[in-house]
Design an enzyme around this catalytic site. Structure first.
Site, PDB file in Angstrom:
ATOM      1  N   TYR A  43      32.199  29.272  35.117  1.00 30.97           N
ATOM      2  CA  TYR A  43      31.797  28.576  34.821  1.00 30.97           C
ATOM      3  C   TYR A  43      32.695  28.034  33.435  1.00 30.97           C
ATOM      4  O   TYR A  43      32.106  26.616  33.945  1.00 30.97           O
ATOM      5  CB  TYR A  43      30.430  28.571  34.236  1.00 30.97           C
ATOM      6  CG  TYR A  43      29.416  29.291  35.472  1.00 30.97           C
ATOM      7  CD1 TYR A  43      29.689  29.401  37.197  1.00 30.97           C
ATOM      8  CD2 TYR A  43      28.150  29.836  35.276  1.00 30.97           C
ATOM      9  CE1 TYR A  43      29.299  30.209  37.194  1.00 30.97           C
ATOM     10  CE2 TYR A  43      27.761  30.498  35.867  1.00 30.97           C
ATOM     11  CZ  TYR A  43      27.788  30.791  37.388  1.00 30.97           C
ATOM     12  OH  TYR A  43      27.105  31.216  37.819  1.00 30.97           O
ATOM     13  N   HIS A 101      30.285  39.565  37.626  1.00 29.95           N
ATOM     14  CA  HIS A 101      29.831  38.667  39.346  1.00 29.95           C
ATOM     15  C   HIS A 101      29.949  39.259  40.317  1.00 29.95           C
ATOM     16  O   HIS A 101      29.161  38.537  40.854  1.00 29.95           O
ATOM     17  CB  HIS A 101      31.393  37.610  38.167  1.00 29.95           C
ATOM     18  CG  HIS A 101      30.224  36.003  38.681  1.00 29.95           C
ATOM     19  ND1 HIS A 101      30.693  35.537  38.247  1.00 29.95           N
ATOM     20  CD2 HIS A 101      29.280  35.442  39.684  1.00 29.95           C
ATOM     21  CE1 HIS A 101      30.286  34.229  38.045  1.00 29.95           C
ATOM     22  NE2 HIS A 101      29.436  34.048  39.375  1.00 29.95           N
TER      23      HIS A 101
END
Length: 267
Positions: A43, A101
């Site tokens: 992010y 992730h």
């Protein structure tokens, strides 16, 4: 099996990469009552998230901070190095929850999970999480890991309710953390959800979140800024009735909105 109590809802921060907006969103959310903040290497906002945590008038020990190792960083040395870099960006000695992730790119069950386990042994994370794993890879990971899986994060909302993975979470004693709990906005115009919202004089977003709160083991992490941060938190006050939940369970509209070609379920 873990006794880790993951606060609900969490604050998602995906795509919130403007430093000041992200930091202020995290601060405001924590001071409003959120106690769970989710970020990731992917992010590019871990520094801002850390700043928001420091700005908030909330003790650090009261906040669950989660981040995720990028799929390209999942080789052993890369995972251990970049996890430390994440802590530096966050300004923390440890995170409460460290995820793999995506089980893609550099993911190797033995090497990646050994790295995550070693980081936990060193005290750099308190709990281990997985994200975007189909059931067969969850089984494999649980067999390889010495640490219990505390959370599994996937897309989950009324139009993609993840029944199998919700059952799996309950059976194995971990939280299912639902990202995109509003279906990236796709659910907001859905006829059934809109009808239920009108019945309760509520927003469709609140219905989506109320549905999530009604599910065992499911913890939604809506991403939001501005007034939506408060609106999402206050959705806890909406309680769907048995008829509402039954209609959603029987609904024939099912739509995954996060579906990259390289995802494990597309192999």
């Amino acid at each position: 099996m873990t006794d880790f109590d993951l606060p609900s809802p969490g604050l998602g921060t995906s795509a919130n990469d403007d430093f000041e907006e992200c930091a202020e969103t995290v601060r405001a959310a924590l001071e409003l009552g959120y106690r769970h903040v989710d970020t990731a290497q992917m992010y590019d906002n871990e520094t801002a998230v850390g700043e928001g945590i420091r700005r908030a008038d909330v003790p650090r020990e009261d906040v669950v901070v989660a981040t995720k190792v990028h799929p390209d960083n999942l080789a052993y040395d890369d995972a251990t190095r970049t996890a430390r870099e994440s802590l530096d960006r966050l300004g923390l000695d440890a995170v409460d929850l460290l995820y793999v992730h995506w089980p893609t790119s550099a993911y190797d069950p033995e090497e990646t999970l050994r790295a995550i386990g070693d980081l936990r042994e060193e005290g750099l994370c308190d709990h281990v999480g997985l994200s975007n794993f189909p059931p067969e890879l969850l089984d494999e990971a649980r067999a390889v890991l010495d640490s219990p899986v505390a959370a599994h994060q996937v897309e989950c909302h009324p139009l993609f309710p993840q029944e199998e993975l919700r059952r799996y979470a309950v059976e194995h004693g971990h939280s299912l953390v639902g990202y995109s709990p509003l279906g990236r906005g796709e659910a907001l115009d859905d006829p059934l959800l809109t009808e239920i919202a009108e019945k309760h004089d509520a927003s469709t977003a609140a219905v989506c979140l109320a549905w999530a709160f009604a599910q065992k083991a499911l913890v939604p992490i809506p991403k939001a800024t501005g007034d939506h941060v408060r609106a999402n938190y206050e959705a806890r006050e909406l309680e769907l009735d048995e008829e509402d939940l039954a209609r959603i369970a029987a609904y024939d509209v099912r739509e995954r909105v996060i579906d990259p070609d390289g995802a494990a379920w597309n192999r």
